[in-house]
Every structure is written in C-alpha cells, then in structure tokens.
Design a protein around this motif. Structure first.
Motif, PDB file in Angstrom:
ATOM      1  N   LEU A  96      42.127 -17.855 109.973  1.00  0.00           N
ATOM      2  CA  LEU A  96      43.003 -17.531 111.101  1.00  0.00           C
ATOM      3  C   LEU A  96      42.351 -17.918 112.428  1.00  0.00           C
ATOM      4  CD1 LEU A  96      44.355 -14.034 110.004  1.00  0.00           C
ATOM      5  CD2 LEU A  96      45.697 -16.138 110.232  1.00  0.00           C
ATOM      6  N   ARG A  97      41.056 -17.651 112.552  1.00  0.00           N
ATOM      7  CA  ARG A  97      40.363 -18.038 113.784  1.00  0.00           C
ATOM      8  C   ARG A  97      40.365 -19.561 113.935  1.00  0.00           C
ATOM      9  NH1 ARG A  97      33.940 -18.185 114.977  1.00  0.00           N
ATOM     10  NH2 ARG A  97      34.121 -19.101 117.072  1.00  0.00           N
ATOM     11  N   LEU A 103      41.340 -26.087 114.023  1.00  0.00           N
ATOM     12  CA  LEU A 103      40.349 -26.640 113.095  1.00  0.00           C
ATOM     13  C   LEU A 103      40.760 -26.526 111.631  1.00  0.00           C
ATOM     14  CD1 LEU A 103      37.095 -25.086 114.656  1.00  0.00           C
ATOM     15  CD2 LEU A 103      38.091 -27.340 115.122  1.00  0.00           C
ATOM     16  N   ALA A 104      41.667 -25.615 111.340  1.00  0.00           N
ATOM     17  CA  ALA A 104      41.963 -25.300 109.943  1.00  0.00           C
ATOM     18  C   ALA A 104      42.971 -26.260 109.345  1.00  0.00           C
ATOM     19  CB  ALA A 104      42.476 -23.877 109.832  1.00  0.00           C
ATOM     20  N   LYS A 105      42.747 -26.644 108.117  1.00  0.00           N
ATOM     21  CA  LYS A 105      43.725 -27.372 107.324  1.00  0.00           C
ATOM     22  C   LYS A 105      44.594 -26.356 106.575  1.00  0.00           C
ATOM     23  CE  LYS A 105      41.038 -31.617 106.684  1.00  0.00           C
ATOM     24  NZ  LYS A 105      40.499 -32.566 105.677  1.00  0.00           N
ATOM     25  N   PRO A 106      45.656 -26.796 105.900  1.00  0.00           N
ATOM     26  CA  PRO A 106      46.463 -25.860 105.115  1.00  0.00           C
ATOM     27  C   PRO A 106      45.612 -25.071 104.131  1.00  0.00           C
ATOM     28  CG  PRO A 106      47.588 -27.959 105.290  1.00  0.00           C
ATOM     29  CD  PRO A 106      46.218 -28.167 105.880  1.00  0.00           C
ATOM     30  N   VAL A 107      46.070 -23.887 103.797  1.00  0.00           N
ATOM     31  CA  VAL A 107      45.300 -22.965 102.950  1.00  0.00           C
ATOM     32  C   VAL A 107      44.849 -23.631 101.657  1.00  0.00           C
ATOM     33  CG1 VAL A 107      45.443 -20.824 101.628  1.00  0.00           C
ATOM     34  CG2 VAL A 107      46.418 -20.926 103.931  1.00  0.00           C
ATOM     35  N   GLY A 108      45.719 -24.441 101.063  1.00  0.00           N
ATOM     36  CA  GLY A 108      45.391 -25.059  99.780  1.00  0.00           C
ATOM     37  C   GLY A 108      44.200 -25.982  99.803  1.00  0.00           C
ATOM     38  N   SER A 109      43.809 -26.443 100.983  1.00  0.00           N
ATOM     39  CA  SER A 109      42.626 -27.306 101.080  1.00  0.00           C
ATOM     40  C   SER A 109      41.360 -26.581 100.658  1.00  0.00           C
ATOM     41  CB  SER A 109      42.461 -27.815 102.513  1.00  0.00           C
ATOM     42  OG  SER A 109      43.590 -28.568 102.912  1.00  0.00           O
ATOM     43  N   TYR A 110      41.405 -25.248 100.631  1.00  0.00           N
ATOM     44  CA  TYR A 110      40.214 -24.440 100.339  1.00  0.00           C
ATOM     45  C   TYR A 110      40.349 -23.689  99.013  1.00  0.00           C
ATOM     46  CZ  TYR A 110      40.141 -25.558 105.277  1.00  0.00           C
ATOM     47  OH  TYR A 110      40.201 -26.237 106.474  1.00  0.00           O
ATOM     48  N   SER A 111      41.282 -24.154  98.178  1.00  0.00           N
ATOM     49  CA  SER A 111      41.506 -23.548  96.869  1.00  0.00           C
ATOM     50  C   SER A 111      41.204 -24.561  95.775  1.00  0.00           C
ATOM     51  CB  SER A 111      42.969 -23.085  96.742  1.00  0.00           C
ATOM     52  OG  SER A 111      43.344 -22.898  95.393  1.00  0.00           O
ATOM     53  N   LEU A 112      40.266 -24.247  94.886  1.00  0.00           N
ATOM     54  CA  LEU A 112      39.946 -25.142  93.774  1.00  0.00           C
ATOM     55  C   LEU A 112      41.166 -25.354  92.893  1.00  0.00           C
ATOM     56  CD1 LEU A 112      37.909 -26.760  92.084  1.00  0.00           C
ATOM     57  CD2 LEU A 112      37.301 -24.629  90.918  1.00  0.00           C
ATOM     58  N   ASN A 113      41.897 -24.267  92.598  1.00  0.00           N
ATOM     59  CA  ASN A 113      43.054 -24.399  91.727  1.00  0.00           C
ATOM     60  C   ASN A 113      44.128 -25.304  92.322  1.00  0.00           C
ATOM     61  OD1 ASN A 113      41.720 -22.198  90.271  1.00  0.00           O
ATOM     62  ND2 ASN A 113      43.701 -21.898  89.286  1.00  0.00           N
ATOM     63  N   GLY A 427      51.779 -19.385 103.675  1.00  0.00           N
ATOM     64  CA  GLY A 427      52.608 -20.483 103.197  1.00  0.00           C
ATOM     65  C   GLY A 427      54.024 -20.432 103.729  1.00  0.00           C
ATOM     66  N   GLN A 428      54.531 -19.229 103.956  1.00  0.00           N
ATOM     67  CA  GLN A 428      55.905 -19.092 104.440  1.00  0.00           C
ATOM     68  C   GLN A 428      55.980 -18.881 105.945  1.00  0.00           C
ATOM     69  OE1 GLN A 428      58.022 -17.919 100.299  1.00  0.00           O
ATOM     70  NE2 GLN A 428      58.927 -17.383 102.238  1.00  0.00           N
ATOM     71  N   GLY A 429      54.860 -19.092 106.616  1.00  0.00           N
ATOM     72  CA  GLY A 429      54.891 -19.099 108.068  1.00  0.00           C
ATOM     73  C   GLY A 429      54.946 -17.739 108.730  1.00  0.00           C
ATOM     74  N   VAL A 430      54.514 -16.694 108.026  1.00  0.00           N
ATOM     75  CA  VAL A 430      54.427 -15.374 108.659  1.00  0.00           C
ATOM     76  C   VAL A 430      53.119 -15.344 109.444  1.00  0.00           C
ATOM     77  CG1 VAL A 430      54.411 -12.879 108.309  1.00  0.00           C
ATOM     78  CG2 VAL A 430      55.702 -14.356 106.731  1.00  0.00           C
ATOM     79  N   GLU A 431      53.206 -15.376 110.753  1.00  0.00           N
ATOM     80  CA  GLU A 431      52.040 -15.539 111.609  1.00  0.00           C
ATOM     81  C   GLU A 431      51.317 -14.219 111.862  1.00  0.00           C
ATOM     82  OE1 GLU A 431      50.823 -18.302 112.777  1.00  0.00           O
ATOM     83  OE2 GLU A 431      52.416 -19.758 112.337  1.00  0.00           O
ATOM     84  N   ALA A 432      50.003 -14.250 111.740  1.00  0.00           N
ATOM     85  CA  ALA A 432      49.172 -13.124 112.172  1.00  0.00           C
ATOM     86  C   ALA A 432      48.776 -13.343 113.631  1.00  0.00           C
ATOM     87  CB  ALA A 432      47.924 -13.009 111.297  1.00  0.00           C
ATOM     88  N   ARG A 433      49.023 -12.355 114.475  1.00  0.00           N
ATOM     89  CA  ARG A 433      48.751 -12.514 115.906  1.00  0.00           C
ATOM     90  C   ARG A 433      47.261 -12.435 116.218  1.00  0.00           C
ATOM     91  NH1 ARG A 433      53.434  -9.340 115.744  1.00  0.00           N
ATOM     92  NH2 ARG A 433      52.217  -7.413 115.875  1.00  0.00           N
ATOM     93  N   ARG A 434      46.516 -11.731 115.381  1.00  0.00           N
ATOM     94  CA  ARG A 434      45.079 -11.578 115.616  1.00  0.00           C
ATOM     95  C   ARG A 434      44.336 -11.646 114.295  1.00  0.00           C
ATOM     96  NH1 ARG A 434      47.250  -7.740 119.082  1.00  0.00           N
ATOM     97  NH2 ARG A 434      46.920  -6.033 117.614  1.00  0.00           N
ATOM     98  N   TYR A 435      43.022 -11.735 114.379  1.00  0.00           N
ATOM     99  CA  TYR A 435      42.152 -11.668 113.210  1.00  0.00           C
ATOM    100  C   TYR A 435      41.050 -10.662 113.528  1.00  0.00           C
ATOM    101  CZ  TYR A 435      39.544 -14.880 116.219  1.00  0.00           C
ATOM    102  OH  TYR A 435      38.897 -15.445 117.288  1.00  0.00           O
ATOM    103  N   ASN A 436      40.273 -10.303 112.535  1.00  0.00           N
ATOM    104  CA  ASN A 436      39.182  -9.354 112.753  1.00  0.00           C
ATOM    105  C   ASN A 436      38.144  -9.983 113.691  1.00  0.00           C
ATOM    106  OD1 ASN A 436      36.694  -7.817 112.367  1.00  0.00           O
ATOM    107  ND2 ASN A 436      37.753  -6.833 110.654  1.00  0.00           N
ATOM    108  N   PRO A 437      37.792  -9.308 114.794  1.00  0.00           N
ATOM    109  CA  PRO A 437      36.856  -9.909 115.761  1.00  0.00           C
ATOM    110  C   PRO A 437      35.475 -10.170 115.200  1.00  0.00           C
ATOM    111  CG  PRO A 437      37.306  -7.605 116.305  1.00  0.00           C
ATOM    112  CD  PRO A 437      38.288  -7.994 115.246  1.00  0.00           C
ATOM    113  N   LEU A 438      35.145  -9.594 114.032  1.00  0.00           N
ATOM    114  CA  LEU A 438      33.859  -9.907 113.412  1.00  0.00           C
ATOM    115  C   LEU A 438      33.753 -11.394 113.077  1.00  0.00           C
ATOM    116  CD1 LEU A 438      33.359  -6.879 110.963  1.00  0.00           C
ATOM    117  CD2 LEU A 438      32.212  -7.271 113.151  1.00  0.00           C
TER     118      LEU A 438
END
Length: 486
Positions: A96-97, A103-113, A427-438
């Motif tokens: 999310l950050r 910088l992020a590619k689609p989620v599937g880029s980081y899934s082996l399956n 995948g369905q475009g439900v956006e998170a407005r924030r992420y954990n600041p850690l």
C-alpha cells in the motif's frame, strides 16, 4: 466422503451403511477445490497419482476473476503467500505504501502461485531453499471422485444399499430417527444418520424440520446451467470466473474435458438467454445440453439435530464462486469426528458443532458477497443492484477496517486468510486510504529492493517449472509405468 472417512477412523466393530441410488443424478458442479483437500487425502492415505488418474484431475493454483471490477480487468485470488513480511507488518502494508509512491506493481507480481499460473506452470515442493512450497488444489470430475471414494469405502467394510428412501421412521418420544424404509420393503436401521440427500434434505428437514436460513438478500443468483465441452484453449492450472451480464461463468479444465457453467439471477436473465450466453462462450464443442440447477443460497438453521447430521447440499448451498462446496463437506466431517458420539449424542457437543458451522458458513458468505458488492460494472441492472445492497454487519466492518487503515483481521478459524481478503479487496479496486505507519520505517530504497527482490526470485523459480500439461502427463505416466512393472 463421509463413508470413506468414517471407514478409515471410527472404532472397529462399527457398522457403516451407505444408502444411495444410481437413478438419482448428482449436481456435480463443484469440480474445483481448495488446498485443504490435501488434509483429507493424507488422512485417508490416498495416492496422488492414482487419484489424478482416476478422476481425470488437473491442478489448481488459484482462481482468476475476469471482469468483476470492470469489463476487461482481471485479477487472481491465488493460493499461498503474497510478498514477504518485514518486521512486524504483513506485506500488504508495504505494498500500500509503495502503491502510493507509484512503485508497486499489481498484487500478482508478488505471488508465486499467480506467476506460475499465468505461465501455465506447475510444480510440487520447491527448487530453491529460500522459496516456500507452492500450495495447490485440484480440478476433477466430481462423479469420478465419488466413485473413487466409494471404492475406498467399500474396500474397508462399508455396505452399500442401492435404493430410494421412501419413508423415515422416528422414535415417538425423542424424535430420533430409527429406520429408513427403502423401495422394495427393505429397511436400514441405525443409531446415527448422515443426511446426504441434497437440496431435499429428506432427514434433516423433511423429517426433523430444522428449517432454512435464506441468504438471497445478499447472494442474488438463484440458478445455474452446467455443461461440459471438449478440450480447447489453454490447459490452465487455475479456475476462471468470468463476470457476465447477470452473474458469472466458470471454466474448469480437466484431462478429458472442460467443465463450464453459468450462475445467474433469474430476475435479470431468462433461462434461454443464459443458455445462449453459456453455449456461446465455450472453448470447444458442448458435450451435451446445459443442465439447469435452481437453488436458494443459504443453510439449514441447524446442521446437526439429535442423531442426524446434514452434509453437502442437505446442509446448505453457496454458489461455487470460491470453490468452497467440497471443503464445507470436509470441514463438517472433521468437526463431527472431533466430537464423535459413542452413544446418544451429547447436546453440548451438538450446540458446539452448530455454532462452529454457523461461523464458518457466515464468514464464507461474507467473502462471496464482497466480490459482488465491490464491482464497478455501472449501467448493468444486476451489478448495480448488488453494488447498492445492504451488507452483513460483519462484512461492513471488514471493509471499513481495510479502507480506514489497511487493516485485515482473520477472526478465529475463518476459512479465508488475510492474504485472500487482500487479493480480492485490491483486485476489485477497494482502496485503503492509509497503511500502518510502521511501514514508513523502511527506507524508500529498501522498499524498492523488497519489491524487486521478491518479484525477481519468483520469476526465477517459475522459469524452472515444467508446463502444467507436462506435469500432469508425467504423473499419470509414472503410475502407468508402475502398473506395468507390477
């Protein structure tokens, strides 16, 4: 499944009778599974090669959802991890950050399956020590699987009675089921009964009157058409779920054919239009006429009553959107074995079983509803209606937590993990407005490296995998070689 499992585990001296009729067809649309089926097969001692050969199975690494957000967009709910955690946080907070930074590619880029599935590759185990094993499930012919388990059960002493149940006799005082009367004036007596009579619920509902909890306010589809077709197109190691005008179409490739079906709302599409849509979107020639399956989504108010347990369609029905039907049978059998009665069933054990079943079914229901309500297919009456519907409180809370802080919580033993929810929400475009600041503790350079190194390692691993088609053929050929040597 029940007969095979009981034959394997119940104490010796227990008589198990299986009543079924070849004149009653099976629904048999649940040809796709999830990885938990391995637990059953390991417990039964099933040889994977024998199973794959007997059921014409292929392998499954996840489910592709095509058009569920918008036409032309697709994503995958793949099995197994996505990315790598760092420090105290799950990977999705770093994603999310990175997404906010571009910088992020689609989620599937980081899934082996997903990476393997897209390349039509398959493997068991792992090649590199730094990689995790790739979890997988199966596609199989449900009728052949039933026959496979029937042979297993009968080889271990289960006595099969061919016939139709014409009457259920009950004790006049307790209401407990005592005898099944079959056609031909035959009877089967028992101490405990497992109802596998499908939607009819001959024992759990018609005899014991447990009632039904209707969930069509949330899951609006009420009909399905199913038809196999000849092989064609890619031999995908994943299920496809393709959004259509008033529902969705499944595609499940097997060794000998492709399983297809259309789940739809009869309020928004006629049976004739549904049949035309299904037949017009097949990879090969249809191997029969589409078979209609009307259903009411929901579950029995109680799945265990007295000396009767309901399984499968007798317990309830949720459309096969996430391939949970066979798993729900398996989990109920496992739950039942954990409190297996030695005499009259204990009311406290029954209450526990029903409470756990309710929890499992409701959380799976929420996950399915998420797919519908998070669509962006504007201008289509069915999709507009499901996008605007009121949601179960439990699902609303989950969506609010994600949108507000990027937080996903897996409650108790609900089936779908944080990773599964993450893939569908993102995948369905439900956006998170924030992420954990850690997540900000990682420098931008290290964040880039985390994403790059993760993707690079997956691509390298997939590059060494055999094709899915070759993998299946090798497995079946190895079994045939053993048979020749024997």
């Amino acid at each position: 499944m029940a007969a095979a499992t009981l034959a394997r585990f119940v104490p010796r001296g227990t008589d198990i009778a299986l009543v079924e009729s070849d004149s009653i067809g099976t629904v048999g649309v649940g040809e796709a599974t999830i990885p938990q089926l391995h637990l059953l097969h390991r417990a039964l001692g099933v040889n994977e090669a024998e199973f794959v050969q007997a059921t014409k199975a292929s392998f499954k690494l996840g489910i592709e959802f095509d058009g569920w957000s918008r036409a032309g967009e697709r994503y995958m709910h793949a099995f197994g991890p996505v990315g790598r955690a760092s420090g105290l946080l799950s990977f999705h907070h770093y994603w999310l950050r990175a997404k906010g930074l571009g910088l992020a590619k689609p989620v599937g880029s980081y899934s082996l399956n997903e990476q393997a599935a897209r390349k039509l590759r398959m493997q068991r185990g792992r090649r590199a020590a730094r990689m995790h094993e790739m979890p997988y499930a199966y596609h199989f012919d449900a009728g052949l699987y039933a026959a496979f388990l029937r042979r297993y059960a009968e080889a271990r002493g289960v006595v099969r009675h061919e016939g139709l149940i014409e009457h259920v006799e009950q004790d006049g005082q307790s209401g407990a089921i005592t005898v099944l009367r079959l056609d031909g004036d035959r009877t089967v007596e028992g101490d405990f009964f497992i109802d596998c009579t499908g939607f009819r619920g001959l024992l759990i509902d018609q005899a014991l009157g447990t009632g039904y909890e209707d969930w069509t306010d949330w899951l609006r589809c009420d009909r399905a058409l199913a038809v196999p077709c000849a092989n064609g197109g890619d031999f995908t190691p994943y299920t496809r779920s393709i959004a259509r005008k008033a529902g969705w179409q499944w595609r499940i490739p097997l060794q000998h054919r492709i399983g297809n079906g259309l789940v739809y709302s009869s309020a928004h599409m006629s049976d004739e239009e549904a049949a035309d849509m299904l037949l017009g979107n097949l990879d090969g020639e249809p191997l029969g006429e589409p078979r209609a399956i009307p259903f009411t989504t929901g579950k029995r108010r109680r799945m265990w009553v007295g000396n009767c347990l309901a399984l499968g369609l007798a317990a309830g029905f949720m459309e096969p959107l996430e391939s949970t039907s066979i798993h729900l049978i398996q989990s109920s059998i496992s739950r039942f074995l954990s409190v297996l009665p030695s005499g009259a069933p204990d009311p406290a054990a029954i209450d526990w079983f029903n409470a756990q079943s309710d929890f499992e079914w409701r959380r799976i229901r929420d996950f399915l509803v998420l797919h519908y309500t998070a669509n962006a297919r504007e201008g289509e009456p069915f999709w507009d209606a499901v996008r605007a519907m009121d949601l179960p409180d439990t699902l609303s809370a989950k969506i609010d937590q994600w949108q507000g802080t990027g937080f996903i919580h897996r409650e108790h033993e609900e089936l779908f993990t944080e990773v599964g929810w993450f893939q569908v929400l993102a995948g369905q475009g439900v956006e998170a407005r924030r992420y954990n600041p850690l997540a900000d503790a990682l420098s931008e350079g290290d964040l880039r490296k985390l994403l790059h190194d993760t993707e690079t390692a997956l691509v390298e691993e997939v590059g060494h995998m055999p094709r899915h088609l070759d993998f299946v053929q090798h497995l079946v050929n190895s079994l045939q070689s053993q048979e020749v040597l024997a």
